[in-house]
Design an enzyme around this catalytic site. Sequence first.
Site, PDB file in Angstrom:
ATOM      1  N   ARG A 106      34.868 -31.496 -11.042  1.00 26.38           N
ATOM      2  CA  ARG A 106      34.117 -32.091 -12.147  1.00 26.38           C
ATOM      3  C   ARG A 106      34.397 -33.584 -12.104  1.00 26.38           C
ATOM      4  O   ARG A 106      35.547 -34.010 -12.238  1.00 26.38           O
ATOM      5  CB  ARG A 106      34.550 -31.506 -13.485  1.00 26.38           C
ATOM      6  CG  ARG A 106      33.826 -32.125 -14.689  1.00 26.38           C
ATOM      7  CD  ARG A 106      34.371 -31.542 -15.990  1.00 26.38           C
ATOM      8  NE  ARG A 106      33.810 -32.190 -17.160  1.00 26.38           N
ATOM      9  CZ  ARG A 106      32.734 -31.796 -17.831  1.00 26.38           C
ATOM     10  NH1 ARG A 106      32.082 -30.720 -17.429  1.00 26.38           N
ATOM     11  NH2 ARG A 106      32.303 -32.451 -18.889  1.00 26.38           N
ATOM     12  N   HIS A 133      24.547 -30.212 -13.146  1.00 32.22           N
ATOM     13  CA  HIS A 133      25.509 -29.419 -13.922  1.00 32.22           C
ATOM     14  C   HIS A 133      25.125 -27.942 -13.813  1.00 32.22           C
ATOM     15  O   HIS A 133      24.701 -27.318 -14.792  1.00 32.22           O
ATOM     16  CB  HIS A 133      25.480 -29.893 -15.380  1.00 32.22           C
ATOM     17  CG  HIS A 133      26.674 -29.490 -16.183  1.00 32.22           C
ATOM     18  ND1 HIS A 133      27.716 -28.741 -15.674  1.00 32.22           N
ATOM     19  CD2 HIS A 133      26.987 -29.727 -17.493  1.00 32.22           C
ATOM     20  CE1 HIS A 133      28.616 -28.549 -16.619  1.00 32.22           C
ATOM     21  NE2 HIS A 133      28.201 -29.135 -17.722  1.00 32.22           N
ATOM     22  N   GLN A 136      26.484 -24.954 -16.171  1.00 34.11           N
ATOM     23  CA  GLN A 136      25.899 -24.972 -17.514  1.00 34.11           C
ATOM     24  C   GLN A 136      24.557 -24.253 -17.516  1.00 34.11           C
ATOM     25  O   GLN A 136      24.187 -23.607 -18.496  1.00 34.11           O
ATOM     26  CB  GLN A 136      25.718 -26.421 -17.987  1.00 34.11           C
ATOM     27  CG  GLN A 136      25.108 -26.566 -19.368  1.00 34.11           C
ATOM     28  CD  GLN A 136      26.048 -26.175 -20.493  1.00 34.11           C
ATOM     29  OE1 GLN A 136      27.179 -26.638 -20.538  1.00 34.11           O
ATOM     30  NE2 GLN A 136      25.583 -25.319 -21.392  1.00 34.11           N
ATOM     31  N   ASP A 229      21.038 -33.453 -25.747  1.00 36.23           N
ATOM     32  CA  ASP A 229      22.390 -33.776 -25.297  1.00 36.23           C
ATOM     33  C   ASP A 229      22.766 -35.133 -25.884  1.00 36.23           C
ATOM     34  O   ASP A 229      21.909 -35.850 -26.420  1.00 36.23           O
ATOM     35  CB  ASP A 229      22.422 -33.807 -23.761  1.00 36.23           C
ATOM     36  CG  ASP A 229      23.838 -33.896 -23.196  1.00 36.23           C
ATOM     37  OD1 ASP A 229      24.805 -33.686 -23.956  1.00 36.23           O
ATOM     38  OD2 ASP A 229      23.973 -34.186 -21.991  1.00 36.23           O
ATOM     39  N   CYS A 270      24.516 -28.650 -25.034  1.00 31.16           N
ATOM     40  CA  CYS A 270      25.647 -28.292 -24.171  1.00 31.16           C
ATOM     41  C   CYS A 270      27.002 -28.695 -24.752  1.00 31.16           C
ATOM     42  O   CYS A 270      28.038 -28.273 -24.237  1.00 31.16           O
ATOM     43  CB  CYS A 270      25.453 -28.874 -22.773  1.00 31.16           C
ATOM     44  SG  CYS A 270      25.197 -30.660 -22.744  1.00 31.16           S
ATOM     45  N   ARG A 315      29.474 -20.159 -21.303  1.00 31.76           N
ATOM     46  CA  ARG A 315      30.020 -20.928 -20.184  1.00 31.76           C
ATOM     47  C   ARG A 315      31.077 -20.124 -19.444  1.00 31.76           C
ATOM     48  O   ARG A 315      31.132 -20.115 -18.214  1.00 31.76           O
ATOM     49  CB  ARG A 315      30.638 -22.246 -20.678  1.00 31.76           C
ATOM     50  CG  ARG A 315      29.672 -23.294 -21.170  1.00 31.76           C
ATOM     51  CD  ARG A 315      28.719 -23.789 -20.100  1.00 31.76           C
ATOM     52  NE  ARG A 315      29.364 -24.204 -18.866  1.00 31.76           N
ATOM     53  CZ  ARG A 315      30.045 -25.345 -18.703  1.00 31.76           C
ATOM     54  NH1 ARG A 315      30.172 -26.198 -19.693  1.00 31.76           N
ATOM     55  NH2 ARG A 315      30.571 -25.638 -17.532  1.00 31.76           N
TER      56      ARG A 315
END
Length: 332
Positions: A106, A133, A136, A229, A270, A315
């Site tokens: 990440r 991502h 996700q 987001d 998210c 997740r």
Amino acid sequence: MNLKGRHFLTLKDYTPEEIQYLIDFSAYLKEKKKKGQPVDELRGKNVALIFEKTSTRTRCSFEVAAHDLGMGTTYLDPSGSQIGKKESIADTARVLGRMYEGIEYRGFGQEIVEELARYAKVPVWNGLTNEYHPTQMIADLLTIQEHKGSLNGLNFVYMGDARYNMGNSLMIACSKMGLNFTACAPKAYFPNAELVKECESYAKASGSTIRLTEDTIEGTKEADIIYTDVWVSMGEPDEVWAERIRDLSPYQVNKKIMENAKPDAIFMHCLPAFHDLKTKIGEDISRKFGLTEMEVTNEVFESAQSVVFDEAENRMHSIKAVMAATLGMEMN
């Protein structure tokens, strides 16, 4: 479906059938978790978790998922690894690939996780880069499937800055899985034209559509899912706040936007979300700009239409499925 040994770097690398398999595998593992049935078939294996960008959900998801699968984890925070500093990415990958069965990354540029994958000789999983991502996305698609029953033909609207990892990945995911994707944003915040063209080819195959619009009312009309987001991504300088607030405030998800969508539309995010003043950043923004809410109002965030915490939980189940499938575990 055999995904053993595969990297998980972007959904561009996966077919709709493979993506659906990961969604179904996630649901299968979630059911096992809820029933208290162990799935620790990967006992004795270990994974390295490289976090150049810190996280709550991604770290906890990988650690709990690995533990449930019977695996050990080593967490390497920004100060705990020499990757790209004293040791090249290629050398780091070759060292870790001899000690671990899988590596999560990440951080920043997609080229870093791609180089790790090129040299590691074990599965590498993208926990977030500037461009994509993908973990996700499996969680998001699982959440939509749980609340809507299916994916194909739904109208999905992403509001805000659609140029980076979330806008990119959601457009890929929707176009591959048959959801009609709309980016509702200022023109300067539209996704990259080359990626749009690529996603249009996916959409043609799945029977869905791609739409870019600056009109919030036209863009959200008949929406099944409204997604947003934060306006400033992790790692971006504080100086961009004023610009983003100016440009993106008209794209806030509020009661008017949700009422313009279908009556049973769901709201997704998210996380983390700046919907109140209960964070240090929220307090700072309020002091500097006079805002009490940003990309979503607290009214929408706390409403019955909001599924953000189902999404956050998923997740863990989806990351568990990605690791399990690429390390050779199957549904049985």
